[in-house]
Scaffold this motif. Structure first.
Motif, PDB file in Angstrom:
ATOM      1  N   ALA A  39       0.831  -1.151   0.146  1.00  0.00           N
ATOM      2  CA  ALA A  39       0.036   0.005   0.140  1.00  0.00           C
ATOM      3  C   ALA A  39       0.902   1.188   0.148  1.00  0.00           C
ATOM      4  O   ALA A  39       0.481   2.236  -0.758  1.00  0.00           O
ATOM      5  CB  ALA A  39      -1.125   0.003   1.188  1.00  0.00           C
ATOM      6  N   ARG A  40       1.832   1.132   0.936  1.00  0.00           N
ATOM      7  CA  ARG A  40       3.006   2.250   0.810  1.00  0.00           C
ATOM      8  C   ARG A  40       3.544   2.559  -0.637  1.00  0.00           C
ATOM      9  O   ARG A  40       3.714   3.664  -1.079  1.00  0.00           O
ATOM     10  CB  ARG A  40       4.033   2.185   1.905  1.00  0.00           C
ATOM     11  N   GLU A  41       3.847   1.377  -1.203  1.00  0.00           N
ATOM     12  CA  GLU A  41       4.569   1.481  -2.476  1.00  0.00           C
ATOM     13  C   GLU A  41       3.406   2.021  -3.510  1.00  0.00           C
ATOM     14  O   GLU A  41       3.920   2.791  -4.497  1.00  0.00           O
ATOM     15  CB  GLU A  41       5.083   0.102  -3.007  1.00  0.00           C
ATOM     16  N   CYS A  42       2.341   1.764  -3.334  1.00  0.00           N
ATOM     17  CA  CYS A  42       1.244   1.989  -4.304  1.00  0.00           C
ATOM     18  C   CYS A  42       1.200   3.719  -4.112  1.00  0.00           C
ATOM     19  O   CYS A  42       1.111   4.369  -5.375  1.00  0.00           O
ATOM     20  CB  CYS A  42      -0.363   1.517  -3.788  1.00  0.00           C
ATOM     21  N   GLU A  43       1.280   4.001  -3.137  1.00  0.00           N
ATOM     22  CA  GLU A  43       1.189   5.732  -2.873  1.00  0.00           C
ATOM     23  C   GLU A  43       2.383   6.445  -3.596  1.00  0.00           C
ATOM     24  O   GLU A  43       2.203   7.526  -4.121  1.00  0.00           O
ATOM     25  CB  GLU A  43       1.093   5.834  -1.333  1.00  0.00           C
ATOM     26  N   LYS A  44       3.147   5.705  -3.310  1.00  0.00           N
ATOM     27  CA  LYS A  44       4.694   6.443  -4.159  1.00  0.00           C
ATOM     28  C   LYS A  44       4.654   6.301  -5.491  1.00  0.00           C
ATOM     29  O   LYS A  44       4.836   7.366  -6.278  1.00  0.00           O
ATOM     30  CB  LYS A  44       6.031   5.462  -3.764  1.00  0.00           C
ATOM     31  N   PHE A  45       4.038   5.184  -6.096  1.00  0.00           N
ATOM     32  CA  PHE A  45       3.880   5.162  -7.334  1.00  0.00           C
ATOM     33  C   PHE A  45       2.623   6.371  -8.033  1.00  0.00           C
ATOM     34  O   PHE A  45       2.828   6.903  -9.043  1.00  0.00           O
ATOM     35  CB  PHE A  45       3.431   3.915  -8.032  1.00  0.00           C
ATOM     36  N   LEU A  46       1.747   6.369  -7.216  1.00  0.00           N
ATOM     37  CA  LEU A  46       0.778   7.335  -7.378  1.00  0.00           C
ATOM     38  C   LEU A  46       1.273   8.740  -7.624  1.00  0.00           C
ATOM     39  O   LEU A  46       0.880   9.519  -8.347  1.00  0.00           O
ATOM     40  CB  LEU A  46      -0.472   7.440  -6.416  1.00  0.00           C
ATOM     41  N   ALA A  47       2.175   9.125  -6.619  1.00  0.00           N
ATOM     42  CA  ALA A  47       2.773  10.296  -6.473  1.00  0.00           C
ATOM     43  C   ALA A  47       3.634  10.588  -7.661  1.00  0.00           C
ATOM     44  O   ALA A  47       3.745  11.685  -8.283  1.00  0.00           O
ATOM     45  CB  ALA A  47       3.714  10.519  -5.534  1.00  0.00           C
ATOM     46  N   THR A  48       4.283   9.530  -8.303  1.00  0.00           N
ATOM     47  CA  THR A  48       4.796   9.722  -9.788  1.00  0.00           C
ATOM     48  C   THR A  48       3.949   9.307 -10.966  1.00  0.00           C
ATOM     49  O   THR A  48       4.524   9.478 -12.101  1.00  0.00           O
ATOM     50  CB  THR A  48       6.150   8.836  -9.593  1.00  0.00           C
ATOM     51  N   ASP A  49       2.605   9.171 -10.799  1.00  0.00           N
ATOM     52  CA  ASP A  49       1.716   9.021 -11.834  1.00  0.00           C
ATOM     53  C   ASP A  49       1.916   7.883 -12.549  1.00  0.00           C
ATOM     54  O   ASP A  49       1.731   7.988 -13.742  1.00  0.00           O
ATOM     55  CB  ASP A  49       1.531  10.415 -12.646  1.00  0.00           C
ATOM     56  N   ASP A  50       2.436   6.782 -12.009  1.00  0.00           N
ATOM     57  CA  ASP A  50       2.769   5.534 -12.595  1.00  0.00           C
ATOM     58  C   ASP A  50       1.551   4.551 -12.373  1.00  0.00           C
ATOM     59  O   ASP A  50       1.442   3.851 -11.368  1.00  0.00           O
ATOM     60  CB  ASP A  50       3.878   5.059 -11.907  1.00  0.00           C
ATOM     61  N   MET A  51       0.482   4.761 -13.059  1.00  0.00           N
ATOM     62  CA  MET A  51      -0.678   3.738 -12.992  1.00  0.00           C
ATOM     63  C   MET A  51      -0.569   2.283 -13.006  1.00  0.00           C
ATOM     64  O   MET A  51      -0.882   1.789 -12.162  1.00  0.00           O
ATOM     65  CB  MET A  51      -1.719   4.079 -14.157  1.00  0.00           C
ATOM     66  N   HIS A  52       0.648   1.830 -13.683  1.00  0.00           N
ATOM     67  CA  HIS A  52       0.729   0.360 -13.915  1.00  0.00           C
ATOM     68  C   HIS A  52       1.412   0.011 -12.705  1.00  0.00           C
ATOM     69  O   HIS A  52       1.112  -1.151 -11.966  1.00  0.00           O
ATOM     70  CB  HIS A  52       1.623   0.211 -15.133  1.00  0.00           C
ATOM     71  N   GLY A  53       2.444   0.486 -12.055  1.00  0.00           N
ATOM     72  CA  GLY A  53       3.059   0.309 -10.934  1.00  0.00           C
ATOM     73  C   GLY A  53       2.122   0.290  -9.632  1.00  0.00           C
ATOM     74  O   GLY A  53       2.164  -0.618  -9.046  1.00  0.00           O
ATOM     75  N   ALA A  54       1.523   1.577  -9.600  1.00  0.00           N
ATOM     76  CA  ALA A  54       0.330   1.712  -8.507  1.00  0.00           C
ATOM     77  C   ALA A  54      -0.739   0.532  -8.858  1.00  0.00           C
ATOM     78  O   ALA A  54      -1.010   0.091  -7.610  1.00  0.00           O
ATOM     79  CB  ALA A  54      -0.295   3.040  -8.636  1.00  0.00           C
ATOM     80  N   GLY A  55      -1.028   0.123  -9.950  1.00  0.00           N
ATOM     81  CA  GLY A  55      -2.185  -0.782  -9.775  1.00  0.00           C
ATOM     82  C   GLY A  55      -1.889  -2.324  -9.536  1.00  0.00           C
ATOM     83  O   GLY A  55      -2.538  -3.049  -8.935  1.00  0.00           O
ATOM     84  N   ASN A  56      -0.499  -2.481  -9.894  1.00  0.00           N
ATOM     85  CA  ASN A  56      -0.096  -3.818  -9.760  1.00  0.00           C
ATOM     86  C   ASN A  56       0.079  -3.911  -8.009  1.00  0.00           C
ATOM     87  O   ASN A  56      -0.283  -5.013  -7.316  1.00  0.00           O
ATOM     88  CB  ASN A  56       1.298  -4.138 -10.482  1.00  0.00           C
ATOM     89  N   ARG A  57       0.627  -2.850  -7.272  1.00  0.00           N
ATOM     90  CA  ARG A  57       0.802  -2.807  -5.953  1.00  0.00           C
ATOM     91  C   ARG A  57      -0.535  -2.893  -5.217  1.00  0.00           C
ATOM     92  O   ARG A  57      -0.698  -3.713  -4.429  1.00  0.00           O
ATOM     93  CB  ARG A  57       1.720  -1.700  -5.504  1.00  0.00           C
ATOM     94  N   ILE A  58      -1.522  -2.291  -5.641  1.00  0.00           N
ATOM     95  CA  ILE A  58      -2.701  -2.340  -4.987  1.00  0.00           C
ATOM     96  C   ILE A  58      -3.509  -3.393  -5.181  1.00  0.00           C
ATOM     97  O   ILE A  58      -4.232  -4.002  -4.111  1.00  0.00           O
ATOM     98  CB  ILE A  58      -3.740  -0.936  -5.189  1.00  0.00           C
ATOM     99  N   LYS A  59      -3.377  -3.903  -6.331  1.00  0.00           N
ATOM    100  CA  LYS A  59      -4.006  -5.460  -6.473  1.00  0.00           C
ATOM    101  C   LYS A  59      -3.497  -6.460  -5.670  1.00  0.00           C
ATOM    102  O   LYS A  59      -4.253  -7.093  -5.015  1.00  0.00           O
ATOM    103  CB  LYS A  59      -3.742  -5.385  -8.004  1.00  0.00           C
ATOM    104  N   ALA A  60      -2.228  -6.514  -5.539  1.00  0.00           N
ATOM    105  CA  ALA A  60      -1.788  -7.432  -4.437  1.00  0.00           C
ATOM    106  C   ALA A  60      -1.946  -7.242  -3.242  1.00  0.00           C
ATOM    107  O   ALA A  60      -2.106  -8.155  -2.126  1.00  0.00           O
ATOM    108  CB  ALA A  60      -0.137  -7.411  -4.907  1.00  0.00           C
TER     109      ALA A  60
END
Length: 195
Positions: A39-60
């Motif tokens: 979830a923390r990693e997802c927040e970091k990817f959201l901050a950099t606007d990386d939808m793919h990275g955030a989506g993979n982290r939140i799904k897991a």
């Protein structure tokens, strides 16, 4: 015959992790560390606007701990950022926990208004304003809610209150000006141009 129950102190919450190990009650209270990390990693990817990275982290993270407040928060923010309607469900589940904070309420209200769900937004706006009636974000959301509800006069009144409460706030002045500039009354339009 009546069987005695084991004492509460000796009970252990028998949760199994993905590797087959037993997790204790403290682990259940703390949450799955892997899910919280994701979830923390997802927040970091959201901050950099990386939808793919955030989506993979939140799904897991949702697969590991779907009811953990930090996971729900990250899922709600992910959905809000990318206008995924399911975000309303995540915000609602987070709202049912004591972990819901002011920033979450603002995010939930904003997303609900974006989806034309004033009924959901108003609950969060009321809570923000109840905690602090001069809250700048709460006032902004109230003006937006009233405008979307067709209550333009009330929106203008709230925008004036916002300008009075936050004299140096450029967004407050701009919001009031945009509400006044289209009014039929020339005095109000002139007031809007002065803002």
């Amino acid at each position: 015959a009546h069987r005695a129950r084991p004492r509460a102190a000796s009970l252990v919450c028998r949760l199994r992790d993905r590797r087959g190990g037993v997790l204790d009650r403290d682990h259940a209270r703390r949450g799955d560390p892997r899910a919280l990390g994701l979830a923390r990693e997802c927040e970091k990817f959201l901050a950099t606007d990386d939808m793919h990275g955030a989506g993979n982290r939140i799904k897991a993270a949702l697969a590991l701990a779907p009811m953990e407040p930090p996971v729900l928060r990250a899922a709600a923010r992910f959905c809000s950022k990318y206008y995924i309607r399911q975000g309303l469900s995540y915000w609602e589940m987070l709202a049912a926990t004591p972990a819901m904070n002011r920033e979450d309420r603002i995010g939930y209200a904003e997303f609900a208004l974006n989806l034309q769900r004033s009924d959901l937004a108003v609950k969060q706006i009321e809570r923000i304003m109840r905690d602090n009636e001069k809250d700048s974000e709460g006032m902004r959301l109230t003006v937006r809610f009233l405008t979307l509800s067709g209550k333009v006069n009330d929106a203008i009144l709230m925008a004036r209150n916002w300008v009075d409460a936050q004299p140096g706030d450029d967004l407050a002045a701009f919001t009031l000006a945009t509400r006044l500039i289209y009014r039929p009354d020339p005095v109000e339009r002139a007031d809007g141009r002065r803002q």
